[in-house]
Design a protein around this motif. Structure first.
Motif, PDB file in Angstrom:
ATOM      1  N   LEU A 143       0.844  -1.193   0.000  1.00 23.51           N
ATOM      2  CA  LEU A 143       0.000   0.000   0.000  1.00 23.51           C
ATOM      3  C   LEU A 143       0.876   1.237   0.000  1.00 23.51           C
ATOM      4  O   LEU A 143       1.681   1.447   0.920  1.00 23.51           O
ATOM      5  N   THR A 144       0.722   2.070  -1.034  1.00 25.72           N
ATOM      6  CA  THR A 144       1.530   3.292  -1.120  1.00 25.72           C
ATOM      7  C   THR A 144       1.118   4.322  -0.085  1.00 25.72           C
ATOM      8  O   THR A 144       1.922   5.172   0.295  1.00 25.72           O
ATOM      9  N   HIS A 145      -0.132   4.256   0.358  1.00 29.22           N
ATOM     10  CA  HIS A 145      -0.614   5.116   1.438  1.00 29.22           C
ATOM     11  C   HIS A 145      -1.974   4.582   1.903  1.00 29.22           C
ATOM     12  O   HIS A 145      -2.473   3.587   1.364  1.00 29.22           O
ATOM     13  N   CYS A 146      -2.560   5.232   2.898  1.00 26.76           N
ATOM     14  CA  CYS A 146      -3.692   4.632   3.600  1.00 26.76           C
ATOM     15  C   CYS A 146      -5.068   5.102   3.136  1.00 26.76           C
ATOM     16  O   CYS A 146      -6.076   4.745   3.752  1.00 26.76           O
ATOM     17  N   HIS A 147      -5.173   5.860   2.073  1.00 25.67           N
ATOM     18  CA  HIS A 147      -6.482   6.373   1.666  1.00 25.67           C
ATOM     19  C   HIS A 147      -7.409   5.266   1.174  1.00 25.67           C
ATOM     20  O   HIS A 147      -6.978   4.296   0.545  1.00 25.67           O
ATOM     21  N   GLY A 148      -8.686   5.462   1.438  1.00 26.06           N
ATOM     22  CA  GLY A 148      -9.689   4.446   1.141  1.00 26.06           C
ATOM     23  C   GLY A 148      -9.734   4.016  -0.307  1.00 26.06           C
ATOM     24  O   GLY A 148     -10.042   2.851  -0.607  1.00 26.06           O
ATOM     25  N   ASP A 149      -9.433   4.925  -1.228  1.00 25.66           N
ATOM     26  CA  ASP A 149      -9.486   4.561  -2.645  1.00 25.66           C
ATOM     27  C   ASP A 149      -8.271   3.759  -3.088  1.00 25.66           C
ATOM     28  O   ASP A 149      -8.143   3.422  -4.267  1.00 25.66           O
ATOM     29  N   HIS A 150      -7.385   3.416  -2.127  1.00 25.62           N
ATOM     30  CA  HIS A 150      -6.243   2.552  -2.423  1.00 25.62           C
ATOM     31  C   HIS A 150      -6.258   1.270  -1.587  1.00 25.62           C
ATOM     32  O   HIS A 150      -5.490   0.351  -1.879  1.00 25.62           O
ATOM     33  N   ILE A 151      -7.107   1.208  -0.584  1.00 24.40           N
ATOM     34  CA  ILE A 151      -7.082   0.057   0.342  1.00 24.40           C
ATOM     35  C   ILE A 151      -8.397  -0.712   0.399  1.00 24.40           C
ATOM     36  O   ILE A 151      -8.501  -1.712   1.098  1.00 24.40           O
ATOM     37  N   LEU A 152      -9.390  -0.286  -0.366  1.00 28.92           N
ATOM     38  CA  LEU A 152     -10.736  -0.828  -0.217  1.00 28.92           C
ATOM     39  C   LEU A 152     -10.803  -2.331  -0.435  1.00 28.92           C
ATOM     40  O   LEU A 152     -11.559  -3.028   0.231  1.00 28.92           O
ATOM     41  N   GLY A 153     -10.007  -2.867  -1.368  1.00 24.98           N
ATOM     42  CA  GLY A 153     -10.106  -4.291  -1.693  1.00 24.98           C
ATOM     43  C   GLY A 153      -9.118  -5.184  -0.975  1.00 24.98           C
ATOM     44  O   GLY A 153      -9.044  -6.387  -1.271  1.00 24.98           O
ATOM     45  N   VAL A 154      -8.365  -4.633  -0.029  1.00 23.33           N
ATOM     46  CA  VAL A 154      -7.269  -5.388   0.577  1.00 23.33           C
ATOM     47  C   VAL A 154      -7.753  -6.608   1.349  1.00 23.33           C
ATOM     48  O   VAL A 154      -7.240  -7.726   1.174  1.00 23.33           O
ATOM     49  N   THR A 155      -8.733  -6.428   2.212  1.00 23.22           N
ATOM     50  CA  THR A 155      -9.181  -7.536   3.064  1.00 23.22           C
ATOM     51  C   THR A 155      -9.704  -8.700   2.233  1.00 23.22           C
ATOM     52  O   THR A 155      -9.356  -9.860   2.479  1.00 23.22           O
ATOM     53  N   GLU A 156     -10.522  -8.402   1.227  1.00 24.10           N
ATOM     54  CA  GLU A 156     -11.064  -9.477   0.393  1.00 24.10           C
ATOM     55  C   GLU A 156      -9.954 -10.174  -0.385  1.00 24.10           C
ATOM     56  O   GLU A 156      -9.940 -11.408  -0.501  1.00 24.10           O
ATOM     57  N   LEU A 157      -9.010  -9.411  -0.920  1.00 24.61           N
ATOM     58  CA  LEU A 157      -7.914 -10.025  -1.667  1.00 24.61           C
ATOM     59  C   LEU A 157      -7.071 -10.913  -0.765  1.00 24.61           C
ATOM     60  O   LEU A 157      -6.693 -12.026  -1.158  1.00 24.61           O
ATOM     61  N   ASN A 160      -8.068 -12.458   1.939  1.00 19.30           N
ATOM     62  CA  ASN A 160      -8.854 -13.650   2.242  1.00 19.30           C
ATOM     63  C   ASN A 160      -8.850 -14.641   1.083  1.00 19.30           C
ATOM     64  O   ASN A 160      -8.881 -15.865   1.292  1.00 19.30           O
ATOM     65  N   ARG A 161      -8.817 -14.126  -0.134  1.00 14.58           N
ATOM     66  CA  ARG A 161      -8.835 -14.988  -1.317  1.00 14.58           C
ATOM     67  C   ARG A 161      -7.469 -15.595  -1.627  1.00 14.58           C
ATOM     68  O   ARG A 161      -7.375 -16.765  -1.997  1.00 14.58           O
ATOM     69  N   CYS A 162      -6.416 -14.778  -1.489  1.00 12.37           N
ATOM     70  CA  CYS A 162      -5.106 -15.174  -2.019  1.00 12.37           C
ATOM     71  C   CYS A 162      -3.981 -15.218  -0.995  1.00 12.37           C
ATOM     72  O   CYS A 162      -2.865 -15.618  -1.329  1.00 12.37           O
ATOM     73  N   GLY A 163      -4.250 -14.783   0.231  1.00  7.83           N
ATOM     74  CA  GLY A 163      -3.169 -14.694   1.203  1.00  7.83           C
ATOM     75  C   GLY A 163      -2.339 -13.452   0.949  1.00  7.83           C
ATOM     76  O   GLY A 163      -2.800 -12.460   0.397  1.00  7.83           O
ATOM     77  N   GLY A 164      -1.084 -13.504   1.339  1.00 12.42           N
ATOM     78  CA  GLY A 164      -0.185 -12.366   1.148  1.00 12.42           C
ATOM     79  C   GLY A 164      -0.113 -11.484   2.385  1.00 12.42           C
ATOM     80  O   GLY A 164      -1.060 -11.390   3.170  1.00 12.42           O
ATOM     81  N   LYS A 165       1.042 -10.836   2.567  1.00 10.82           N
ATOM     82  CA  LYS A 165       1.254  -9.942   3.694  1.00 10.82           C
ATOM     83  C   LYS A 165       0.998  -8.488   3.281  1.00 10.82           C
ATOM     84  O   LYS A 165       1.469  -8.055   2.226  1.00 10.82           O
ATOM     85  N   VAL A 166       0.277  -7.772   4.117  1.00 12.68           N
ATOM     86  CA  VAL A 166      -0.038  -6.365   3.854  1.00 12.68           C
ATOM     87  C   VAL A 166       1.096  -5.490   4.384  1.00 12.68           C
ATOM     88  O   VAL A 166       1.444  -5.550   5.564  1.00 12.68           O
ATOM     89  N   LEU A 167       1.676  -4.678   3.482  1.00 18.04           N
ATOM     90  CA  LEU A 167       2.792  -3.801   3.835  1.00 18.04           C
ATOM     91  C   LEU A 167       2.393  -2.348   3.663  1.00 18.04           C
ATOM     92  O   LEU A 167       1.792  -1.971   2.657  1.00 18.04           O
ATOM     93  N   ILE A 168       2.754  -1.513   4.632  1.00 19.25           N
ATOM     94  CA  ILE A 168       2.530  -0.067   4.531  1.00 19.25           C
ATOM     95  C   ILE A 168       3.546   0.626   5.435  1.00 19.25           C
ATOM     96  O   ILE A 168       4.028   0.035   6.424  1.00 19.25           O
TER      97      ILE A 168
END
Length: 215
Positions: A57-71, A73-81
């Motif tokens: 995540l380049t930054h925390c705004h909603g229009d950049h993070i909205l799909g993170v949780t679903e993705l 849950n579907r694919c795994g991966g570590k969230v970095l910010i």
């Protein structure tokens, strides 16, 4: 490196650019700014036979993070910010999620990154550049091997990101562009958070002209 760009409509004006990067040998995959359409992102990853390692995540705004949780849950991966934007993931006054009509977003980072951290994706190496200004924890991600920069909302073709939002600063964003981005090679390809890609050599004259007036 395989690179796919997906433009995701978040009802905030210009669609958000979501980038899918795959190291061709290892198939390790990174998604930059998962703004939504997780099913489509998953489909593209599967088509390219990728394995999701990071959601960056380049930054925390909603229009950049909205799909993170679903993705995730579907694919795994570590969230970095960046650590200075991590608190904004759960603060609607900072991430502005109510303004895109989705209510409050609840999201936690798996790892908090810092300036000059290195992120490895198979044989690819990406360097974190802390570029505050649009938000205090905004970052850009630079890959020297592929000669490209993922700039989030710090710099776009012909302009820079908004600085009238919580934790933003016009002085800081121009300093970030001058000191962190303009020093990169002229042939660097800039992939921004919105709009069209740009060549850094075409953007430099804008800031060279501004510099005597601002610094």
């Amino acid at each position: 490196m395989k690179l796919k760009e997906l433009k995701i409509d978040t009802w905030m004006g210009d669609p958000t650019n979501c980038y899918i990067i795959i190291d061709e040998e290892s198939k390790e995959t990174m998604v930059i700014d998962s703004a939504g359409e997780a099913e489509k992102i998953e489909e593209l990853i599967n088509i390219m036979e990728g394995r999701l390692k990071y959601i960056y995540l380049t930054h925390c705004h909603g229009d950049h993070i909205l799909g993170v949780t679903e993705l995730k849950n579907r694919c795994g991966g570590k969230v970095l910010i960046h650590r200075e934007d991590s608190e904004g993931l759960n603060n609607p006054e900072i991430n502005l999620s109510p303004y895109i009509g989705v209510g409050e977003i609840e999201l936690e980072a798996d790892s908090r990154i810092d300036d000059e951290d290195l992120i490895h994706l198979g044989n690819l190496e990406f360097k974190v550049l802390h570029t505050p200004g649009h938000t205090k924890g905004s970052t850009s991600l630079y890959c020297e091997k592929e000669n490209c920069l993922f700039s989030g909302d710090t710099i776009f073709r012909g302009t820079w990101g908004r600085t009238d939002l919580p934790t933003s600063s016009r002085e800081e964003i121009l300093k970030s562009i001058e000191e962190k981005i303009m020093v990169l090679p002229d042939e660097t390809i800039v992939y921004p958070g919105h709009g069209m890609m740009a060549m850094l050599k075409d953007e430099k004259p804008i800031y060279l002209e501004l510099k005597p007036k601002l610094f």
